[in-house]
Design a protein around this motif. Structure first.
Motif: not given
Length: 142
Positions: A91-114
């Protein structure tokens, strides 16, 4: 063991229902982000509309990720209480992967916003990113 599994399943269902009742919709979350950015960067009405579209899409894409994170945390608590080290590791590994997916989604949206910002607004946004550790659409920063 069967009783433990039933208790675990009931906990997951209850936690999911409770989470769904208290969580903002993706549109509400996006609106909060955009409202914050209006105050920070003085967005034009056109920029506000574009930002709302960008962040609504991001927040919508994150719904299944947040649901998975919530369920994984519930599973993690159960594993901790049972001293189930194998499940804790998984589950710890899974949570790390999910956090990575969230970071990617934030970053892609922020790039579009920028991309829709003026030069002055980009400088302010860059400072916001620096203050929030690179996660601009979150509520960290100034």
């Amino acid at each position: 063991m069967k009783c433990k599994s039933l208790l675990f399943a009931a906990t997951l269902v209850f936690a999911s229902v409770l989470h769904a009742q208290t969580a903002l919709t993706p549109a509400e979350s996006a609106l909060r982000i955009v409202q914050r950015y209006v105050m920070l960067f003085g967005l034009t009405s056109t920029q506000q509309e574009e930002a709302l579209t960008i962040y609504t899409a991001e927040q919508t894409a994150e719904v299944p990720i947040r649901t998975s994170e919530h369920l994984a945390r519930t599973t993690l608590i159960t594993a901790i209480e049972a001293s189930d080290t194998s499940t804790i590791e998984q589950v710890s590994v899974m949570l790390g992967q999910l956090h990575g997916q969230t970071t990617q989604a934030h970053s892609l949206a922020d790039a579009q916003f920028y991309a829709i910002l003026t030069t002055e607004q980009k400088a302010k946004f860059a400072q916001t990113l620096a203050n929030s550790g690179g996660e601009g659409s979150g509520f960290g920063g100034p």
